[in-house]
Scaffold this motif. Structure first.
Motif, PDB file in Angstrom:
ATOM      1  N   LEU A  98    -124.559  48.836  40.477  1.00 25.63           N
ATOM      2  CA  LEU A  98    -124.291  50.087  41.208  1.00 25.63           C
ATOM      3  C   LEU A  98    -125.170  50.120  42.444  1.00 25.63           C
ATOM      4  N   ILE A  99    -124.561  50.464  43.576  1.00 27.77           N
ATOM      5  CA  ILE A  99    -125.328  50.631  44.802  1.00 27.77           C
ATOM      6  C   ILE A  99    -125.110  52.037  45.340  1.00 27.77           C
ATOM      7  N   GLY A 100    -126.221  52.698  45.595  1.00 26.49           N
ATOM      8  CA  GLY A 100    -126.147  54.042  46.169  1.00 26.49           C
ATOM      9  C   GLY A 100    -127.214  54.181  47.241  1.00 26.49           C
ATOM     10  N   ARG A 101    -127.193  55.306  47.921  1.00 29.65           N
ATOM     11  CA  ARG A 101    -128.225  55.586  48.935  1.00 29.65           C
ATOM     12  C   ARG A 101    -128.877  56.917  48.613  1.00 29.65           C
ATOM     13  N   GLU A 102    -130.207  56.925  48.710  1.00 31.59           N
ATOM     14  CA  GLU A 102    -130.956  58.155  48.462  1.00 31.59           C
ATOM     15  C   GLU A 102    -131.304  58.785  49.804  1.00 31.59           C
ATOM     16  N   TYR A 103    -130.324  59.398  50.480  1.00 26.93           N
ATOM     17  CA  TYR A 103    -130.604  60.076  51.749  1.00 26.93           C
ATOM     18  C   TYR A 103    -131.392  61.342  51.467  1.00 26.93           C
ATOM     19  N   PRO A 104    -132.157  61.813  52.455  1.00 29.99           N
ATOM     20  CA  PRO A 104    -133.018  62.982  52.199  1.00 29.99           C
ATOM     21  C   PRO A 104    -132.249  64.235  51.795  1.00 29.99           C
ATOM     22  N   ASP A 105    -131.054  64.425  52.314  1.00 29.55           N
ATOM     23  CA  ASP A 105    -130.352  65.670  51.989  1.00 29.55           C
ATOM     24  C   ASP A 105    -129.285  65.496  50.916  1.00 29.55           C
ATOM     25  N   ALA A 106    -128.876  64.261  50.651  1.00 27.99           N
ATOM     26  CA  ALA A 106    -127.838  64.030  49.638  1.00 27.99           C
ATOM     27  C   ALA A 106    -127.873  62.565  49.239  1.00 27.99           C
ATOM     28  N   TRP A 107    -127.431  62.292  48.018  1.00 27.23           N
ATOM     29  CA  TRP A 107    -127.306  60.907  47.603  1.00 27.23           C
ATOM     30  C   TRP A 107    -125.854  60.478  47.793  1.00 27.23           C
ATOM     31  N   HIS A 108    -125.665  59.167  47.986  1.00 27.39           N
ATOM     32  CA  HIS A 108    -124.326  58.665  48.269  1.00 27.39           C
ATOM     33  C   HIS A 108    -124.021  57.505  47.326  1.00 27.39           C
ATOM     34  N   LEU A 109    -122.935  57.613  46.600  1.00 25.82           N
ATOM     35  CA  LEU A 109    -122.530  56.512  45.722  1.00 25.82           C
ATOM     36  C   LEU A 109    -121.664  55.563  46.542  1.00 25.82           C
ATOM     37  N   MET A 110    -122.117  54.301  46.679  1.00 27.42           N
ATOM     38  CA  MET A 110    -121.424  53.380  47.574  1.00 27.42           C
ATOM     39  C   MET A 110    -120.494  52.423  46.837  1.00 27.42           C
ATOM     40  N   ASP A 111    -120.981  51.852  45.747  1.00 32.91           N
ATOM     41  CA  ASP A 111    -120.222  50.774  45.107  1.00 32.91           C
ATOM     42  C   ASP A 111    -120.657  50.667  43.655  1.00 32.91           C
ATOM     43  N   VAL A 112    -119.700  50.721  42.735  1.00 29.03           N
ATOM     44  CA  VAL A 112    -120.034  50.522  41.320  1.00 29.03           C
ATOM     45  C   VAL A 112    -118.918  49.702  40.687  1.00 29.03           C
ATOM     46  N   ALA A 113    -119.300  48.702  39.882  1.00 32.77           N
ATOM     47  CA  ALA A 113    -118.294  47.835  39.257  1.00 32.77           C
ATOM     48  C   ALA A 113    -118.859  47.175  38.011  1.00 32.77           C
ATOM     49  N   ALA A 114    -117.962  46.862  37.060  1.00 34.59           N
ATOM     50  CA  ALA A 114    -118.341  46.108  35.855  1.00 34.59           C
ATOM     51  C   ALA A 114    -117.500  44.848  35.809  1.00 34.59           C
ATOM     52  N   ALA A 115    -118.081  43.755  35.319  1.00 31.95           N
ATOM     53  CA  ALA A 115    -117.332  42.494  35.194  1.00 31.95           C
ATOM     54  C   ALA A 115    -116.125  42.714  34.289  1.00 31.95           C
ATOM     55  N   LEU A 116    -115.021  42.047  34.579  1.00 31.71           N
ATOM     56  CA  LEU A 116    -113.819  42.218  33.749  1.00 31.71           C
ATOM     57  C   LEU A 116    -114.124  41.865  32.293  1.00 31.71           C
ATOM     58  N   SER A 117    -114.997  40.865  32.094  1.00 32.44           N
ATOM     59  CA  SER A 117    -115.344  40.450  30.724  1.00 32.44           C
ATOM     60  C   SER A 117    -116.181  41.490  29.993  1.00 32.44           C
ATOM     61  N   ALA A 118    -116.689  42.496  30.723  1.00 30.55           N
ATOM     62  CA  ALA A 118    -117.539  43.514  30.081  1.00 30.55           C
ATOM     63  C   ALA A 118    -116.895  44.895  30.155  1.00 30.55           C
ATOM     64  N   ARG A 119    -115.576  44.932  30.330  1.00 27.08           N
ATOM     65  CA  ARG A 119    -114.888  46.217  30.441  1.00 27.08           C
ATOM     66  C   ARG A 119    -114.889  46.985  29.124  1.00 27.08           C
ATOM     67  N   ARG A 120    -114.722  48.298  29.220  1.00 22.48           N
ATOM     68  CA  ARG A 120    -114.610  49.193  28.061  1.00 22.48           C
ATOM     69  C   ARG A 120    -115.862  49.192  27.202  1.00 22.48           C
ATOM     70  N   GLN A 121    -116.993  48.857  27.768  1.00 20.88           N
ATOM     71  CA  GLN A 121    -118.214  48.882  26.966  1.00 20.88           C
ATOM     72  C   GLN A 121    -119.236  49.830  27.566  1.00 20.88           C
ATOM     73  N   GLY A 122    -118.772  50.667  28.477  1.00 20.50           N
ATOM     74  CA  GLY A 122    -119.663  51.682  29.013  1.00 20.50           C
ATOM     75  C   GLY A 122    -120.643  51.174  30.047  1.00 20.50           C
ATOM     76  N   VAL A 123    -120.403  49.975  30.587  1.00 21.15           N
ATOM     77  CA  VAL A 123    -121.357  49.401  31.546  1.00 21.15           C
ATOM     78  C   VAL A 123    -121.398  50.243  32.822  1.00 21.15           C
ATOM     79  N   ALA A 124    -120.221  50.466  33.436  1.00 18.94           N
ATOM     80  CA  ALA A 124    -120.172  51.255  34.675  1.00 18.94           C
ATOM     81  C   ALA A 124    -120.601  52.697  34.398  1.00 18.94           C
ATOM     82  N   ALA A 125    -120.158  53.225  33.250  1.00 19.28           N
ATOM     83  CA  ALA A 125    -120.517  54.607  32.915  1.00 19.28           C
ATOM     84  C   ALA A 125    -122.032  54.760  32.796  1.00 19.28           C
ATOM     85  N   GLY A 126    -122.677  53.763  32.219  1.00 19.25           N
ATOM     86  CA  GLY A 126    -124.128  53.813  32.050  1.00 19.25           C
ATOM     87  C   GLY A 126    -124.855  53.752  33.381  1.00 19.25           C
TER      88      GLY A 126
END
Ligand code: KG4
Ligand code: ZN
Length: 497
Positions: A58-86
């Motif tokens: 997961l990549i995000g930015r901690e800007y002073p006034d707001a945080w920004h979620l830029m990119d989040v992904a889980a490997a196809l082999s690790a799908r449905r195991q809560g990786v991205a959710a975690g």
């Protein structure tokens, strides 16, 4: 699969890039990831499996006034195991701690992502025109206000270790069971013919972490998504209880979650709620297991009254001791039940404990002694020829006592529902007879599925959901108690009741 998260390093970039490319039609480039690893304001985490492989990021930015979620992904082999959710839950909790709202852009036709984000408190606030250069699509901009962390909306982890089963379960706040893992120690205690407390404690220590991991994996829940941890604090074997309590406290403490201390008996009673959340109250529940045999009035889901209980052996103990005398397996209740199915219940006349007493109590020492003398006076040939008839008649006497006392107590109390819980609720005759006699008496009868009757953590979670919780970090003093009375959640005089 167990995963841990850590800060993304430059060495992780090839693995991250591979995941990015398998997930997105317009993937980030290597230079973009390299830039993130150098960025001051960047939140960059990878989820790593036990074998050290990168399963998501997961990549995000901690800007002073707001945080920004830029990119989040889980490997196809690790799908449905809560990786991205975690990964997402950790980021959102970080934003909550920093008291910042979170923004993100998403393709408006990515229905799966929209649902995920809405569940976590995001809503659409606008669009960015022609944001996606591959298709020329607009991006939907979503925002999540400060402090709307999954927290209270997330699932509950529950842990049970009061006797000889190491158990963990995950439940939604509505009481849907997402996983229910039980690691039985029967094979260990079999050679001693009973539960050896010290051996049970050690076995819990060895298994508990794996059992908890398995429950989280099966539920597809990341520990960072949890709303709290419920745990059996008593009654039970003190050494065994302590393992569960310490495990639960450690997980709750590490993730700043509340702790839900649960009385094991309340757990058994809550199994009825898991099976039928609409069952009308008040209810009378028969709790019959290897350790207890009690009739409890459930006036509402936090008010319990003990109406009566066994004066000597528990019903499960009576079944187990009978099974031992008959030379069946360990613990024996189930084996005796199976043998009884093939026999004639009228062949022998066993005493029904406290038959003539009006009190809603039980006694099983008489029936056990009668079995001992009956078998003693038989020849070996007769014992094996008549084993099924003996088992059927013995079971009949125990079940008759349980059913008649339960139905009478329910009628006397004006109950609307009759429930049953505990390992003995697996008994086939008890299940059938309780339904017949209860329904004839005009009662709504609830016989929960077997998995909720024997010791399990789903029932502990269910009791946790309706009981009190202790906020972080106030629960360090919460302790296990070998003899916690019905109606109490804690031994502390000013603790939660
Ligand atoms: O609730 P539980 O799993 O653990 C305790 O808290 O004791 O109950 C275990 C008890 C054992 O005594 C076992 O023999 C008994 O439940 N049991 C049965 C049957 N299946 C399990 N008793 C009679 N008939 C069964 N089918
Ligand atoms: Zn139990």
């Amino acid at each position: 699969m167990a995963v841990m998260t850590r800060e993304m390093q430059a060495e992780d970039i090839p693995a991250v890039l591979a995941i990015e490319r398998e997930c997105f039609s317009l993937p980030w480039t290597r230079q973009m990831f390299q830039e993130e690893v150098r960025q001051d304001l960047s939140w960059r985490q990878v989820a790593v499996t036990e074998s050290g492989e990168v399963a998501g990021f997961l990549i995000g930015r901690e800007y002073p006034d707001a945080w920004h979620l830029m990119d989040v992904a889980a490997a196809l082999s690790a799908r449905r195991q809560g990786v991205a959710a975690g990964l997402l839950a950790a980021f959102l909790q970080g934003a909550d701690r920093a008291e910042r709202p979170v923004f993100l852009e998403v393709r408006p036709n990515n229905a799966e992502a929209l649902v995920l984000y809405e569940k976590r408190g995001f809503s659409a606030v606008g669009t960015r025109k022609r944001y996606y250069t591959d298709t020329g699509e607009d991006a939907l901009v979503m925002m999540r206000p400060i402090g709307s962390s999954g927290g209270l909306g997330g699932p509950l982890l529950a842990i049970e270790s009061s006797c000889d089963d190491s158990c963990a379960a995950v439940l939604t706040p509505e009481g849907e069971v997402l996983s229910n893992v039980v690691h039985s120690q029967d094979a260990i205690h079999e050679r001693y013919g009973g539960v050896v407390p010290e051996v049970a404690s050690r076995a819990h220590v060895e298994r508990m972490t794996a059992v908890v991991r398995e429950a989280l994996d099966q539920a597809g829940t990341a520990v960072t998504d949890l709303r709290g941890v419920a745990v059996t604090v008593g009654p039970g074997l003190i050494g065994a209880l302590l393992v569960g309590v310490q495990t639960a406290k450690a997980i709750a403490w590490a993730h700043r979650l509340p702790l839900y201390p649960v009385n094991h008996l309340h757990g058994h009673l809550a199994a009825v709620w898991l099976a039928d959340r609409e069952a009308p109250l008040p209810m009378i529940t028969l709790v019959a297991s290897g350790g207890h045999t009690s009739l409890v009035a459930v006036d509402d889901w936090t008010t319990y009254r003990l109406l009566g209980q066994t004066l000597d052996d528990a019903a499960g103990e009576a079944f187990d001791k009978g099974a031992r005398l008959l030379g069946l397996g360990y613990p024996g209740g189930r084996e005796l039940d199976e043998l009884a199915e093939k026999g004639d219940a009228k062949a022998y006349d066993f005493p029904v404990g406290l038959k003539r007493s009006p009190r809603p109590d039980f006694s099983f020492s008489g029936v056990k002694t009668a079995l001992y003398y009956l078998l003693r006076d038989m020849s070996a040939a007769e014992r094996s020829a008549r084993a099924a008839d003996v088992a059927a008649s013995y079971r009949e006497a125990i079940v008759e006592a349980l059913v008649s006392k339960s139905v009478k107590a329910a009628q006397r109390e004006g109950a609307r529902t009759l429930g049953v819980a505990g390992g003995v609720a697996a008994n086939s005759l008890l299940r059938k007879r309780l339904r017949e006699k209860g329904e004839t008496a005009g009662l709504h009868v609830v016989v929960p599925p077997f998995a909720f009757c024997t010791d399990n953590a789903a029932m502990i979670g269910a009791a946790g959901l309706v009981g009190p919780s202790v906020p972080y970090p106030d629960y360090l003093e919460v302790d296990a108690s070998a003899s916690l009375p019905l109606g109490r959640w804690s031994t502390a005089p000013d603790g939660p009741r």
